[in-house]
Design a protein around this motif. Structure first.
Motif, mmCIF file in Angstrom:
data_model
loop_
_atom_site.group_PDB
_atom_site.id
_atom_site.type_symbol
_atom_site.label_atom_id
_atom_site.label_comp_id
_atom_site.label_asym_id
_atom_site.label_seq_id
_atom_site.Cartn_x
_atom_site.Cartn_y
_atom_site.Cartn_z
ATOM 1 N N PHE A 218 -0.640 10.813 -19.454
ATOM 2 C CA PHE A 218 -0.591 9.758 -18.187
ATOM 3 C C PHE A 218 -1.712 8.684 -18.142
ATOM 4 N N GLU A 231 2.182 2.799 -10.677
ATOM 5 C CA GLU A 231 3.380 3.594 -10.842
ATOM 6 C C GLU A 231 3.239 4.839 -11.765
ATOM 7 N N ILE A 232 2.213 4.436 -12.724
ATOM 8 C CA ILE A 232 2.085 5.816 -13.596
ATOM 9 C C ILE A 232 1.338 7.019 -12.910
ATOM 10 N N GLU A 233 0.366 6.378 -12.011
ATOM 11 C CA GLU A 233 -0.440 7.252 -11.084
ATOM 12 C C GLU A 233 0.482 8.026 -10.107
ATOM 13 N N ALA A 235 3.510 8.649 -10.704
ATOM 14 C CA ALA A 235 4.231 9.791 -11.595
ATOM 15 C C ALA A 235 3.569 10.857 -11.730
ATOM 16 N N ARG A 236 2.212 10.621 -11.890
ATOM 17 C CA ARG A 236 1.414 11.697 -12.016
ATOM 18 C C ARG A 236 1.131 12.695 -10.764
ATOM 19 N N GLN A 238 3.416 12.910 -8.485
ATOM 20 C CA GLN A 238 4.324 13.530 -8.234
ATOM 21 C C GLN A 238 4.632 14.818 -8.997
ATOM 22 N N VAL A 239 4.298 14.595 -10.433
ATOM 23 C CA VAL A 239 4.267 15.965 -11.135
ATOM 24 C C VAL A 239 3.409 16.907 -10.503
#
Length: 448
Positions: A218, A231-233, A235-236, A238-239
């Motif tokens: 990530f 957006e990447i943060e 997504a991380r 959310q995971v």
């Protein structure tokens, strides 16, 4: 892609005749010419082409037969002036030195990483970006060496395949966790006659390394040009939220924290195996009705016996809840003439160890299916009754099998993983296949 296959020969004329006859029988046209000590056949050409760089060639020398496809150095190879040769390359000779046997019948050498690095200058933007991302998560391409594989037969009867590859663990800390060597005495908990078994170690270390790799991935994605870091943060996050929800659900059923109460002690030896029940008669289809046909198990070294026992208690609590919910669901589909399936969770004592027994009784099965779980001071065991009993007993097991003992003589020192495949243990499958195709088989065989 250039390719060159070389085959040692003893008779140049016979080899040339063989190749020409084969091409003629196949109806393949070719152009033939000779040089100093060699004959050159250009396949699919009736005249000598202007360039051999993209041609398919056969070259017959007095000691070697060469098959070439798209090889730009073919003429040099044909004249015997190939220099420097592969055998003069330190990477090749060094890789051969990694193999333990003195000689091999077949040797395969591949320096794929070097080819990738050589082509890096011509990579497109997406490929180059992917390569950069790999390096950012701790994987360095130039830290991985070539692969060499050797095939040989030891002592006239033991087919042996050795593979070796060098890499720098410090250059890829997020990608590879190196487990320690297995303790071969732990294999005594594997039943002696199983046809398939796996023995490894370091489950906790492997899972933690995988988790670190995803976290680093990530970060690497967020650092790439054109990527939206927010957006990447998100997504991380959310995971991580989903993983936390799974862990909370696990805790609600077991009263355990997965990392602290389960994974923390799973860094010792681990085994998994499968075999056939000694109670079945595979010579008849009806013989399978006698008992559940398989014995299988998974065992983890109990490096912390107290936590292993607490895990059994927590899992038992969860199994009771899940069985109750399943029985409610299955009970609604039952009737007086056709009782519903049922799952029971009970306790028993096996080899002096208190175990949890999960039993499935189904109208669609001729026998109940049992799954046992328990732990003593040495092992956490999960599997069928015979498998769990064997793991607790540790009365020699696989290490007492003469065939396994013979195979150990050919193992490398301090292996980090061992896989065991014994074709003789699969004979019940052959018996069953024969019985299924033999019309004379009958139910009376089940009692024999």
């Amino acid at each position: 892609m250039p390719a060159l296959i070389a085959v040692s020969i003893r008779d140049q004329a016979a080899a040339l005749d063989f190749i020409i006859n084969a091409l003629n029988q196949d109806g393949t046209r070719f152009f033939q010419t000779t040089g100093d000590g060699y004959t050159l056949l250009v396949v699919d050409e009736s005249v000598m082409p202007a360039s051999l760089n993209d041609a398919d060639l056969v070259i017959v020398r007095d000691d070697v037969l060469l098959f070439s496809a798209n090889t730009d150095s073919t003429v040099i190879a044909a004249s015997g002036l190939q220099s420097p040769s592969l055998f003069e390359q330190p990477a090749f000779t060094g890789a051969l030195g990694w193999l333990p046997a003195d000689s091999y019948n077949i040797t395969i050498y591949a320096d794929v990483v070097n080819d990738i690095l050589a082509a890096s200058a011509s990579m497109d933007a997406d490929t180059a970006s992917a390569m950069e991302m790999l390096e950012q998560i701790g994987f360095s391409m130039d830290s991985v060496g070539p692969v060499v594989v050797g095939f040989t037969i030891l002592d006239g009867s033991v087919l042996t395949i050795d593979e070796a590859q060098a890499y720098d663990p410090a250059a890829m800390p997020m990608m590879i966790a190196i487990p320690g060597p297995v303790d071969m005495t732990f294999a005594a908990r594997i039943p002696a006659g199983v046809p398939l078994a796996l023995h490894g170690t370091g489950l906790k270390t492997q899972l933690e390394a995988t988790a670190q790799s995803y976290s680093a991935l990530f970060e690497a994605m967020a650092a790439q040009p054109g990527m939206d870091a927010d957006e990447i943060e998100a997504a991380r996050a959310q995971v991580e939220k989903q993983l936390m929800q799974v862990n909370n659900l696990f805790t609600s059923f077991t009263d355990l924290n997965f990392n602290e109460d389960v994974l923390s002690w799973m860094d010792g030896d681990a085994i998994a195996f499968i075999g056939f029940s000694p109670d079945i008669n595979a010579s008849s289809p009806m013989g399978l009705m006698a008992a559940f046909p398989l014995e299988f198990g998974v065992g983890m070294e109990a490096t912390d016996p107290a936590k292993a026992q607490a895990a059994v208690e927590g899992f038992t609590k969860a199994l009771n809840q899940l069985a109750a919910m399943a029985n409610v669901s299955m009970g609604s589909s039952g009737s007086a003439s056709q009782p519903a399936d049922e799952i029971t969770v009970t306790t028993d004592t096996l080899n002096g160890v208190s175990v949890t027994v999960v039993t499935l009784i189904s109208k669609d099965l001729p026998w109940p299916v049992e799954l046992l779980m328990g732990a003593n001071d040495s092992v956490f065991a999960l599997g069928t009754r015979g498998a769990v009993s064997a793991m607790f007993a540790a009365d020699g097991g696989l290490t007492s099998n003469p065939e396994f003992q013979a195979a150990q003589a050919y193992m490398l020192p301090n292996p980090t993983a061992v896989a065991w495949l014994n074709p003789a243990g699969l004979l019940p499958l052959a018996d069953l296949a024969e019985a299924m195709t033999d019309p004379s088989s009958s139910g009376s065989d089940a009692a024999s």
